[in-house]
Design a protein around this motif. Structure first.
Motif, short mmCIF file in Angstrom:
data_model
loop_
_atom_site.label_atom_id
_atom_site.label_comp_id
_atom_site.label_asym_id
_atom_site.label_seq_id
_atom_site.Cartn_x
_atom_site.Cartn_y
_atom_site.Cartn_z
N ALA A 195 0.84 -1.20 0.00
CA ALA A 195 0.00 0.00 0.00
C ALA A 195 0.87 1.25 0.00
N ASP A 196 1.91 1.26 0.85
CA ASP A 196 2.83 2.41 0.88
C ASP A 196 3.63 2.50 -0.42
N ALA A 197 4.06 1.35 -0.96
CA ALA A 197 4.85 1.37 -2.20
C ALA A 197 4.04 1.93 -3.36
N LEU A 198 2.77 1.53 -3.48
CA LEU A 198 1.94 2.03 -4.58
C LEU A 198 1.67 3.52 -4.45
N ARG A 199 1.71 4.05 -3.22
CA ARG A 199 1.51 5.49 -3.02
C ARG A 199 2.80 6.27 -3.28
N GLN A 200 3.93 5.56 -3.42
CA GLN A 200 5.19 6.25 -3.64
C GLN A 200 5.70 6.14 -5.08
N ILE A 201 5.33 5.09 -5.81
CA ILE A 201 5.80 4.92 -7.19
C ILE A 201 5.07 5.92 -8.09
N PRO A 202 5.78 6.74 -8.87
CA PRO A 202 5.11 7.70 -9.75
C PRO A 202 4.29 6.99 -10.82
N ALA A 203 3.09 7.49 -11.08
CA ALA A 203 2.24 6.91 -12.12
C ALA A 203 2.86 7.04 -13.49
N SER A 204 3.73 8.03 -13.68
CA SER A 204 4.37 8.24 -14.98
C SER A 204 5.29 7.09 -15.36
N GLU A 205 5.63 6.21 -14.40
CA GLU A 205 6.49 5.07 -14.71
C GLU A 205 5.71 3.93 -15.37
N ILE A 206 4.37 4.00 -15.37
CA ILE A 206 3.54 2.90 -15.84
C ILE A 206 3.09 3.14 -17.28
N GLU A 207 3.27 2.12 -18.12
CA GLU A 207 2.83 2.18 -19.51
C GLU A 207 1.41 1.65 -19.66
N ARG A 208 1.11 0.57 -18.96
CA ARG A 208 -0.23 -0.01 -19.01
C ARG A 208 -0.45 -0.89 -17.79
N ILE A 209 -1.71 -1.17 -17.52
CA ILE A 209 -2.09 -2.02 -16.40
C ILE A 209 -2.95 -3.16 -16.94
N GLU A 210 -2.56 -4.38 -16.64
CA GLU A 210 -3.31 -5.56 -17.07
C GLU A 210 -4.12 -6.11 -15.90
N VAL A 211 -5.42 -6.25 -16.10
CA VAL A 211 -6.29 -6.83 -15.09
C VAL A 211 -6.65 -8.24 -15.56
#
Length: 784
Positions: free
Chosen positions: A194-210
């Protein structure tokens, strides 16, 4: 239950073989980089009728650069294909006639040698794609990707919920497995993610697979499935990169710099991000104890912390020759903050007389650091025939140095607690891939996953002027898990039919060492996990899917550690070393309709869980609440999900998601009747509005209704975010402004209602945040 599932699957397979002959055909092809010859993933492919240039449908290439169009009517067509930073090309016309599958060959894209002119922003939402075993959401124009964290970004993904503390759930279940680039990470363990996801910048993500029903190529962990975070990778030639900076309320600020050099056969990449956030929790806890006596307790917790995190990534991708490729990457993360916290407590008896009043002050100097290194080697034997070996090692270490002081009507005390948590993980994969023809593809793999978790709690009490170790509250716990897994998946496509079958046998060895008790608890087991995905394209717009998988939810080290943490003397949490893993039978049936810019997806799903895990809260004889986990007999849930993604003209794009689910548990062991059940629902609306050229306004709104807990319920929650963006294409600049939780309504409320305990716990965080930011993209590829 399992018998019924296999009957359904057998009926679908019989339908395939009885009615396999179809008047429609499939068209497949390959898109590669014209210089390096490497496949291009997520290149856009548009399918047109040659006679009148009428658009039929669109698609994107997969990880191997391949595209496919199923259920195509006989006729003459052509495709247009493009990719960011590359020139757009049009294929020669081709005829779809007698063949069941027409392979139109390999198409080459070449980098554009001209600087981009003005780009018209049409306000399209992130690209949505439906595959046989997953749904893919490309980050695209989502404004949270410029200023927010990954946690902020995930709130806008259909089927995904993120609560006020950053805990992620999928279709109402927090038992979800989160991967990074398809692999487990020490950052994503239950205690720290939970803390890690709040710290990683969203700009680092290209796509999210569900992936709600993963194939056997993935570990079977997670009741509700997998969320796979794919990191951004630069594909443009020459030097390229991005610089962004954002400033927010409450002293928040963040900045990222990413750059890459692509020389064709070698690509070097690096990035650095720094983020300063603000946590201000507000927790209200009111409880009534009704056993031999009647008593009331009220607690209010307030706190403040300014975590500062640094993330550094670097990688090399070397295409050694036409048959061999080597990739090496690494990353380093560090987070530090000072946390201050106050817990105010008041106890009353049945006559409402105050029997205790006090305040507990906390000062926590916290440091967390982690690093990961990995390498991957791929040898290609020929077209669509390769062997890949990769290895990675990651570690995450965190130290909480807590100093407490308690002042009450009874006494004044001081104590210190040092909490050491560490995770060390080795991962090795060996994967064989072979595509025999356009119909049949085979993947065989082996995975070794070795994880060691250390959780140490050391407590000292002030006696006189000296802090003396408290042996009763000091403990050390080590958990070792070693998993050996094989898997095989076979994908078969014939006309409008698609079949993906998989099986994964595994051997799991678990050893929990309770050092303070000089005790070892072991749990070894052998399991086989089958999966099956079937799809049928009725025509160009309509497709049906049916999926089944057997999954598992394994207790993590925190769940197994029996030693409590004494942060709040009246509320303790402890694990249970004798927990069994949950086994989950998961079935889904889906229908997709797609035409032009509109996609409609409806899904019915059912999960049956044995040895269901649940949190249980009870009073100890001392009057302290202890929360632990236990296995219930079983549980089941069923639901219906609806997703609509559509464009209204050129100025508005809408994405709507609704999920209605029924949950039933057998709570006999908790002192209830044989069963508890409830119906809950969630809904979200994401809208992109383009008021004028190069401008974008975005609205994201979400609601989650009350839902069932083993001893009570979770109340509903609602939140809305807005944002705006303006681009200056000639300068490659963009400006953004975002406001999260506009109405300040985002919170989490739990209630417990048992014969001995009634409790209402409300948690609120400072979620209304305003950001302004600027971003600049650059590329050195100029006109010659």
């Amino acid at each position: 239950m399992a018998k019924r599932i296999w009957i359904i699957i057998a009926c679908c397979l019989c339908r395939q073989f009885l009615y396999g002959v179809d008047s429609k055909h499939s068209v497949v092809g390959l898109i590669v980089d014209g210089i390096s010859g490497q496949p291009l993933e997520f290149a856009d492919v548009a399918f047109y009728r040659a006679a009148d240039s009428v658009f039929v449908r669109g698609n994107v290439t997969d990880a191997d650069g391949r595209f496919a169009f199923a259920a195509v009517e006989a006729g003459t067509y052509y495709v247009e294909y493009s990719f960011v930073g590359y020139e757009t090309h049009r294929s020669p016309s081709f005829k779809v006639e007698e063949q069941r599958t027409l392979d139109v060959g390999t198409f080459y894209l070449h980098p554009s040698l001209e600087e981009l002119g003005e780009v018209v922003v049409r306000g399209r939402r992130s690209t949505y794609e439906q595959h046989i075993d997953r749904r893919v959401f490309n980050v695209g124009s989502d404004l949270m990707s410029t200023s927010g964290s990954v946690s902020d970004l995930m709130r806008n993904i259909p089927s995904v919920q993120v609560d006020v503390e950053g805990h992620v759930s999928l279709r109402g279940s927090e038992n979800v497995n989160i991967l990074i680039d398809g692999k487990p990470s020490t950052l994503m363990n239950a205690r720290t993610r939970a803390d890690a996801l709040r710290q990683i910048p969203a700009s680092e993500i290209e796509r999210i697979e569900v992936i709600t029903n993963p194939s056997a190529a993935y570990k079977p962990d997670g009741v509700s499935g997998i969320i796979n975070l794919i990191l951004r990778k630069e594909k443009q030639k020459g030097w390229s990169g991005n610089v962004s900076a954002n400033v927010g309320t409450g002293g928040r600020r963040n900045a990222t710099l990413s750059t890459a050099y692509n020389a064709g056969n070698v690509t070097l990449s690096a990035s650095y991000g720094i983020r300063r956030d603000l946590y201000e929790p507000h927790i209200s806890d009111n409880r009534t104890r009704d056993d031999s006596t009647l008593a009331y307790t009220s607690q209010l917790t307030t706190g403040r912390a300014h975590p500062v995190s640094h993330i550094v990534r670097a990688g090399v991708d070397w295409k050694m020759d036409r048959n061999d490729r080597l990739q090496v990457n690494g990353n380093y993360t560090r987070t530090h903050f000072i946390r201050t916290e106050n817990i105010y407590t008041t106890d009353l008896n049945a006559r409402q007389d105050i029997t205790y009043q006090g305040v507990r002050y906390r000062y926590d100097n916290e440091n967390v650091k982690g690093w990961e290194v990995g390498s991957s080697y791929t040898h290609t034997f020929g077209k669509d025939h390769e062997l890949t070996a990769d290895y990675s090692y990651s570690s995450l270490e965190g130290l909480e140095d807590n100093q407490y002081a308690t002042y009450s009507t009874d006494s004044t005390t001081k104590d210190n607690t040092q909490i050491w948590q560490a995770y060390y993980q080795h991962l090795f994969h060996l994967i064989y891939h072979r595509q025999f023809n356009e119909h049949l593809k085979l993947d065989i793999g082996y995975e070794l996953d070795a994880l060691q978790t250390d959780l140490n709690f050391h407590v000292q009490n002030l006696e006189g002027d000296v802090f003396v170790p408290d042996r009763n509250r000091t403990n050390d716990f080590t958990n070792n898990e070693t998993n050996h897994a094989l898997y095989a998946t076979m994908e078969y496509k014939q006309g409008a039919w698609g079949l993906l079958f998989g099986i994964s046998p595994e051997l799991m060895r678990i050893k929990s060492h309770l050092h303070s008790l000089d005790s070892i608890v072991t749990n070894d087991y052998w399991m086989v996990y089958p999966t099956l995905h079937v799809s049928y394209a009725i025509d160009e717009q309509n497709e049906l899917q049916l999926n089944y998988s057997l999954r598992v939810n394994r207790p993590e080290a925190d769940d197994l550690n029996p030693f409590p943490e004494y942060q709040n003397p009246l509320t303790l949490k402890a694990g249970n070393p004798y927990l069994k893993p949950e086994k989950v039978h998961s079935v889904e049936a889906g229908y997709q309709w797609r035409k032009g810019g509109t996609t409609v997806l409806g899904t019915l799903y059912y999960r049956y869980v044995t040895h269901k895990l649940t949190a249980v809260t009870r009073y100890l004889p001392t009057g302290v609440l202890l929360t632990t986990k236990e296995n219930l007999n079983n549980g089941s849930s069923a639901g219906a999900e609806f997703i609509l993604n559509t464009a209204v003209g050129k100025w508005l794009t809408l994405n709507m998601n609704g999920n209605l689910f029924y949950d039933q548990i057998d709570a006999t062991r908790l002192g209830y009747g044989s069963r508890k059940d409830a119906v809950a629902w969630s809904a979200s609306l994401n809208a992109d509005f383009t008021p004028f050229k190069n401008a974008l306004i975005q609205l994201n709104s979400r609601y989650l209704s009350p839902s069932l807990l083993a001893q009570g319920k979770r109340e509903g929650t609602f939140t809305t975010d807005i944002g705006a963006k303006y681009e200056i294409p000639r300068l490659h600049l963009s400006f953004t402004a975002t406001l999260s939780d506009v109405f300040n309504t985002f919170k989490k409320v739990y209630t417990i209602d048992t014969p001995q305990l009634q409790q209402r716990l409300e948690q609120k965080m400072n979620t209304r945040v305003f950001y302004i930011g600027i971003a600049w993209n650059f590329n050195t590829l100029k006109q010659k």
